[in-house]
Design an enzyme around this catalytic site. Sequence first.
Site, PDB file in Angstrom:
ATOM      1  N   CYS B 156       0.811  -1.226   0.000  1.00 18.65           N
ATOM      2  CA  CYS B 156       0.000   0.000   0.000  1.00 18.65           C
ATOM      3  C   CYS B 156       0.840   1.270   0.000  1.00 18.65           C
ATOM      4  CB  CYS B 156      -0.935  -0.005   1.197  1.00 18.65           C
ATOM      5  SG  CYS B 156      -1.904  -1.511   1.267  1.00 18.65           S
ATOM      6  N   HIS B 296      -2.904   7.901   6.367  1.00 20.22           N
ATOM      7  CA  HIS B 296      -3.135   6.611   5.710  1.00 20.22           C
ATOM      8  C   HIS B 296      -4.570   6.190   6.040  1.00 20.22           C
ATOM      9  CE1 HIS B 296      -2.094   2.980   3.689  1.00 20.22           C
ATOM     10  NE2 HIS B 296      -2.247   2.202   4.740  1.00 20.22           N
ATOM     11  N   GLU B 307      -1.698   4.941  13.923  1.00 19.56           N
ATOM     12  CA  GLU B 307      -1.349   6.182  13.208  1.00 19.56           C
ATOM     13  C   GLU B 307      -1.612   7.392  14.114  1.00 19.56           C
ATOM     14  OE1 GLU B 307      -3.146   6.663   9.329  1.00 19.56           O
ATOM     15  OE2 GLU B 307      -1.685   8.226   8.774  1.00 19.56           O
ATOM     16  N   LYS B 328      -9.514   7.991   2.350  1.00 17.21           N
ATOM     17  CA  LYS B 328     -10.063   6.638   2.138  1.00 17.21           C
ATOM     18  C   LYS B 328     -11.513   6.543   2.605  1.00 17.21           C
ATOM     19  CE  LYS B 328      -5.630   4.175   2.294  1.00 17.21           C
ATOM     20  NZ  LYS B 328      -4.661   5.229   2.662  1.00 17.21           N
ATOM     21  N   HIS B 333      -9.625   2.286  -0.205  1.00 20.92           N
ATOM     22  CA  HIS B 333      -8.174   2.071  -0.182  1.00 20.92           C
ATOM     23  C   HIS B 333      -7.730   1.587  -1.567  1.00 20.92           C
ATOM     24  CE1 HIS B 333      -4.204   1.185   0.866  1.00 20.92           C
ATOM     25  NE2 HIS B 333      -4.366   0.539   2.013  1.00 20.92           N
ATOM     26  N   PHE B 392       1.283  -3.451   4.109  1.00 18.77           N
ATOM     27  CA  PHE B 392       1.523  -4.795   4.635  1.00 18.77           C
ATOM     28  C   PHE B 392       2.996  -5.153   4.397  1.00 18.77           C
ATOM     29  CE2 PHE B 392      -2.668  -7.428   4.674  1.00 18.77           C
ATOM     30  CZ  PHE B 392      -3.265  -6.473   5.471  1.00 18.77           C
TER      31      PHE B 392
END
Lengths: 102, 407
Positions: B156, B296, B307, B328, B333, B392
């Site tokens: 990502c 994010h 975060e 998002k 996403h 990830f």
Amino acid sequence: MAKITEKTRIEVREIVLAFFAEECEADKSQITDNTSIIKDLDGDSLMFLELIEIFKKKYNLDIELKTIGKYAVKHPIETIGQLIEMQMLIIEHENRLLELDK
Amino acid sequence: MTGKVVISGMGVVSSLGYDLETFWKNLSEGKSGVRKISLFDASSCATRIAAEVPREFEEYSRSLIKKRAAGQMTRVTRMCLVAARQAVTMSGLDFDKEDKTRCAVIMGVVNTGNSSVEKDTSAQNTVFKSMTNSMPAWISLDYQLLGPNFAINTACASSAYAIAIGMQMIKNNTVDIVIAGGADSIINPEEINGFNALYALSVANDPPECASRPFTAKRDGFVIGEGAGVLILESEEHALKRNAGIQCELAGYAITSEGYNIMAPMRDGEGMAATIEKALQNAGVDKTEVDYINAHGTSTELNDRYETMAIKRVFGEQAYQIPVSSSKSMIGHTIGAAGAIEGIITVLSIKNDLMTPTINYTDPDPDLDLDYVPNVSREKKIGIALSNSFGFGGHNATLVFRKYAGN
């Protein structure tokens, strides 16, 4: 060795022009022997192989791709006219194509 | 050389529009691009929603890309090429006037979208459709570029990495221009079932537009989006020489890895915080200068918690004064494209002095107590903004953007 008739020549030309007009979204009437496959039509080398497959089926040709590959390395194709001539030679000589260079 | 890197063009394809103007208008109005999945029959999937690019994009892209080439590309690759063309057009670049050996293309590509959902895949085009280098390759073919050309996969964070590496290549004088970005779609049954098995996706299918709710108590996973984002990076010197319309300065970046877990972020956002710290250092930006953070913000339990903790760890008390929002919540996403698309949103926020909201912010999580720009856009003078991307595998990236003071 197949005999190339005027009918075959017209047929091959028609198939090649129709193929490039369709795939490259080009005006068929604007495609000439001097038309560059890559520069003018945004074509690619795979199109040559696809056409060979079409002609192999249509004329029941006995020819291996590696034979054509070896010949094409020595006789590179840039224009539609050169491609049509190469197809004619393939139809005429099939697997004996490389003998033309001897 | 001033050493500065600037952005002179941007292009985007997303669920909220496939031109920059529509995209920004919809974001500013807090619209959601999340709908029921239409690309395949998702009735047997636990997750049946996604932020799909509108169907009309197909016809639009076919009007721009010749049939022969289009047939060798996936839908996602076409999104990438269209976004790249938009970005180049906006930049005003004429590559025939450039040293093409000093023009690079770097794309963040997790996959090309050649899944069971992809149409018209045959033996003859399957390799072209699957090549992960196909997106940068098609872009370089389009403009006959001769410089470095490659794809980056850091999940990502892929397209944020692409932008960061692009910036570095300009700073070390390897190239003058970089077309950087990414494109992605994982809206297919294989990926959805796979992510569902990891409990990573939202299953709040009804109503779809309310499913992505970052930083709230009711968040239950991310919503898949798709699209492409492409930016033109240039040395300031080069951009000024050709009188380019400079959109923003890319002031700095950090790219790091956590070496911790294949899926979960490092505890308490430690790795995220280290990334933000490094990015600020790299940009030479003081913490007090940061006006906005495009998070994010995935709407997953761990990301949003960590975060938030990371931002507090870096900024201390000042964290409460910095608005943080998640795009998002509106566009889902977009995986490999997220860094670039959200980078573009950050640039537009700076340009317009407007922060896009975190929509669906109706049930605050008492543990997450920052200013998440809830539900409606907000005007604010923005000089410096950050964009976070965390992937990830522990791939982290933070980009730092600065308002361009020149033209």
